[in-house]
Scaffold this motif. Structure first.
Motif, PDB file in Angstrom:
ATOM      1  N   TYR A 178      27.865  18.643 -33.278  1.00  0.00           N
ATOM      2  CA  TYR A 178      27.414  17.605 -32.354  1.00  0.00           C
ATOM      3  C   TYR A 178      27.887  16.203 -32.718  1.00  0.00           C
ATOM      4  N   PHE A 179      27.781  15.312 -31.712  1.00  0.00           N
ATOM      5  CA  PHE A 179      27.889  13.868 -31.941  1.00  0.00           C
ATOM      6  C   PHE A 179      26.865  13.217 -31.032  1.00  0.00           C
ATOM      7  N   VAL A 180      26.741  11.902 -31.105  1.00  0.00           N
ATOM      8  CA  VAL A 180      25.752  11.202 -30.286  1.00  0.00           C
ATOM      9  C   VAL A 180      26.458  10.224 -29.358  1.00  0.00           C
ATOM     10  N   ARG A 181      26.022  10.196 -28.115  1.00  0.00           N
ATOM     11  CA  ARG A 181      26.581   9.254 -27.134  1.00  0.00           C
ATOM     12  C   ARG A 181      25.434   8.479 -26.508  1.00  0.00           C
ATOM     13  N   ALA A 182      25.642   7.175 -26.311  1.00  0.00           N
ATOM     14  CA  ALA A 182      24.640   6.350 -25.627  1.00  0.00           C
ATOM     15  C   ALA A 182      25.221   5.877 -24.302  1.00  0.00           C
ATOM     16  N   TYR A 183      24.403   5.922 -23.258  1.00  0.00           N
ATOM     17  CA  TYR A 183      24.814   5.416 -21.948  1.00  0.00           C
ATOM     18  C   TYR A 183      23.978   4.191 -21.603  1.00  0.00           C
ATOM     19  N   ALA A 184      24.633   3.182 -21.017  1.00  0.00           N
ATOM     20  CA  ALA A 184      23.902   2.031 -20.483  1.00  0.00           C
ATOM     21  C   ALA A 184      23.793   2.231 -18.976  1.00  0.00           C
ATOM     22  N   PHE A 185      22.588   2.045 -18.447  1.00  0.00           N
ATOM     23  CA  PHE A 185      22.348   2.181 -17.007  1.00  0.00           C
ATOM     24  C   PHE A 185      22.068   0.805 -16.404  1.00  0.00           C
ATOM     25  N   ASN A 186      22.476   0.617 -15.152  1.00  0.00           N
ATOM     26  CA  ASN A 186      22.152  -0.641 -14.468  1.00  0.00           C
ATOM     27  C   ASN A 186      20.820  -0.497 -13.728  1.00  0.00           C
ATOM     28  N   ALA A 187      20.451  -1.549 -12.987  1.00  0.00           N
ATOM     29  CA  ALA A 187      19.150  -1.553 -12.315  1.00  0.00           C
ATOM     30  C   ALA A 187      19.034  -0.440 -11.270  1.00  0.00           C
ATOM     31  N   THR A 237      21.915  10.286 -26.241  1.00  0.00           N
ATOM     32  CA  THR A 237      21.961  11.741 -26.040  1.00  0.00           C
ATOM     33  C   THR A 237      22.703  12.440 -27.164  1.00  0.00           C
ATOM     34  N   LEU A 238      22.314  13.674 -27.384  1.00  0.00           N
ATOM     35  CA  LEU A 238      22.995  14.528 -28.351  1.00  0.00           C
ATOM     36  C   LEU A 238      24.008  15.364 -27.569  1.00  0.00           C
ATOM     37  N   CYS A 239      25.258  15.410 -28.062  1.00  0.00           N
ATOM     38  CA  CYS A 239      26.329  16.050 -27.288  1.00  0.00           C
ATOM     39  C   CYS A 239      27.069  17.097 -28.104  1.00  0.00           C
ATOM     40  N   TYR A 240      27.479  18.167 -27.419  1.00  0.00           N
ATOM     41  CA  TYR A 240      28.293  19.205 -28.050  1.00  0.00           C
ATOM     42  C   TYR A 240      29.687  18.666 -28.340  1.00  0.00           C
ATOM     43  N   ALA A 241      30.211  18.977 -29.517  1.00  0.00           N
ATOM     44  CA  ALA A 241      31.570  18.580 -29.882  1.00  0.00           C
ATOM     45  C   ALA A 241      32.520  19.744 -29.608  1.00  0.00           C
ATOM     46  N   PRO A 242      33.824  19.472 -29.490  1.00  0.00           N
ATOM     47  CA  PRO A 242      34.788  20.502 -29.075  1.00  0.00           C
ATOM     48  C   PRO A 242      34.825  21.737 -29.959  1.00  0.00           C
ATOM     49  N   ILE A 243      34.512  21.598 -31.235  1.00  0.00           N
ATOM     50  CA  ILE A 243      34.590  22.747 -32.133  1.00  0.00           C
ATOM     51  C   ILE A 243      33.851  23.951 -31.564  1.00  0.00           C
ATOM     52  N   SER A 244      32.768  23.688 -30.857  1.00  0.00           N
ATOM     53  CA  SER A 244      31.961  24.785 -30.329  1.00  0.00           C
ATOM     54  C   SER A 244      32.367  25.168 -28.911  1.00  0.00           C
ATOM     55  N   CYS A 271      26.260  16.608 -22.818  1.00  0.00           N
ATOM     56  CA  CYS A 271      25.240  15.747 -23.430  1.00  0.00           C
ATOM     57  C   CYS A 271      23.879  16.063 -22.838  1.00  0.00           C
ATOM     58  N   GLN A 272      23.418  17.283 -22.979  1.00  0.00           N
ATOM     59  CA  GLN A 272      22.190  17.671 -22.281  1.00  0.00           C
ATOM     60  C   GLN A 272      20.903  17.439 -23.069  1.00  0.00           C
ATOM     61  N   PHE A 273      21.034  16.953 -24.303  1.00  0.00           N
ATOM     62  CA  PHE A 273      19.803  16.709 -25.065  1.00  0.00           C
ATOM     63  C   PHE A 273      19.521  15.220 -25.117  1.00  0.00           C
ATOM     64  N   LYS A 274      18.482  14.810 -24.415  1.00  0.00           N
ATOM     65  CA  LYS A 274      18.128  13.397 -24.420  1.00  0.00           C
ATOM     66  C   LYS A 274      17.320  13.096 -25.672  1.00  0.00           C
ATOM     67  N   MET A 275      17.772  12.126 -26.461  1.00  0.00           N
ATOM     68  CA  MET A 275      17.056  11.774 -27.682  1.00  0.00           C
ATOM     69  C   MET A 275      16.017  10.691 -27.385  1.00  0.00           C
ATOM     70  N   VAL A 276      16.432   9.668 -26.668  1.00  0.00           N
ATOM     71  CA  VAL A 276      15.494   8.595 -26.333  1.00  0.00           C
ATOM     72  C   VAL A 276      16.044   7.780 -25.173  1.00  0.00           C
ATOM     73  N   GLU A 277      15.132   7.152 -24.441  1.00  0.00           N
ATOM     74  CA  GLU A 277      15.525   6.219 -23.389  1.00  0.00           C
ATOM     75  C   GLU A 277      14.730   4.943 -23.625  1.00  0.00           C
ATOM     76  N   ARG A 278      15.427   3.809 -23.688  1.00  0.00           N
ATOM     77  CA  ARG A 278      14.732   2.552 -23.972  1.00  0.00           C
ATOM     78  C   ARG A 278      15.274   1.438 -23.090  1.00  0.00           C
ATOM     79  N   PRO A 279      14.448   0.413 -22.857  1.00  0.00           N
ATOM     80  CA  PRO A 279      14.977  -0.758 -22.151  1.00  0.00           C
ATOM     81  C   PRO A 279      16.114  -1.350 -22.986  1.00  0.00           C
TER      82      PRO A 279
END
Ligand SMILES: *[C@@H]1O[C@H](CO)[C@@H](O)[C@H](O)[C@H]1NC(C)=O
Ligand SMILES: *[C@@H]1O[C@H](CO)[C@@H](O)[C@H](O)[C@H]1NC(C)=O
Length: 203
Positions: free
Chosen positions: A130-139, A75-82, A101-109
């Protein structure tokens, strides 16, 4: 009296929904992913310039750390400066309510090897830092881990995006108009319904 009952019922319902689905707190996630970004120098133009993102498991963590990772969302995320006059851009610990982090860039297995993506900044990304954050999801589809391209204070490796001129402004106006329109049409339909009610009563 009835209105109060309905209000109370919806309040209770929304609390229940929060309890069932809003349980994941950002502060409870493990930071096990490594995320990097690279861009051209200077200010980036939305709709034109790209961000190259890589992500993967931090290799210095023990094997099996990622045993329950099923998908990765970048996801693309807003940084504090803004955030100066935009409190809503602060990270909300309840992940389902977070708007940073409201902009989803991609979702992959999930894939154990390092992944990379060239992402053209979407046209509707507003002017901000901005900065980029990745989340890992479980089943079960719950966030279990994350990683980000900046430090915990969100001060390093930020990049600046300039929206296509005037675009974010017109979009904001459009959404204001849209909600005003919804309110007006709701009021209108309510009025019509009431009138209908009256006419039937008179008959
Ligand atoms: C990777 O994990 C090690 C050990 O926990 C940690 O010291 C290091 O900071 C981590 N690297 C990143 C980029 O998170
Ligand atoms: C994992 O990623 C590597 C490198 O990008 C790729 O070659 C491989 O096919 C991927 N494996 C799966 C199961 O998607």
């Amino acid at each position: 009296m009835a209105t109060r009952g309905i209000l109370l019922a919806s309040l209770v319902l929304s609390c229940l929904i929060q309890a069932c689905y809003g349980a994941v707190l950002f502060s409870s996630l493990k930071k096990t992913l490594q995320v990097t970004t690279s861009t051209k120098q200077g200010v980036l133009q939305s709709g034109e310039d790209k961000v190259t993102v890589t992500w993967g498991l931090n290799q210095s963590l023990p094997a099996g750390t990622d045993s329950d990772y099923k998908t990765i969302e970048v996801t693309l995320c807003y940084a504090p400066i803004s955030q100066k006059d935009r409190a809503w851009r602060k990270t909300e610990d309840h992940l389902n309510k977070d708007k940073t982090c409201q902009f989803k860039m991609v979702e992959r297995p999930y894939n154990k090897s390092l992944q990379a993506l060239d992402w053209i900044i979407e046209r509707d990304v507003p002017t901000a830092t901005y900065f980029v954050r990745a989340y890992a999801f479980n089943a079960d589809g719950h966030e279990v881990a994350y990683g980000q391209s900046t430090n915990d204070q969100k001060t390093t490796n930020l990049f600046e995006v300039q929206a296509i001129s005037g675009r974010h402004v017109s979009l904001d106006i459009a959404s204001v108009c849209f909600s005003a329109f919804s309110v007006v049409s709701l009021a209108f339909f309510f009025f019509i319904e009431k009138r209908k009610g009256k006419t039937t009563q008179q008959k």
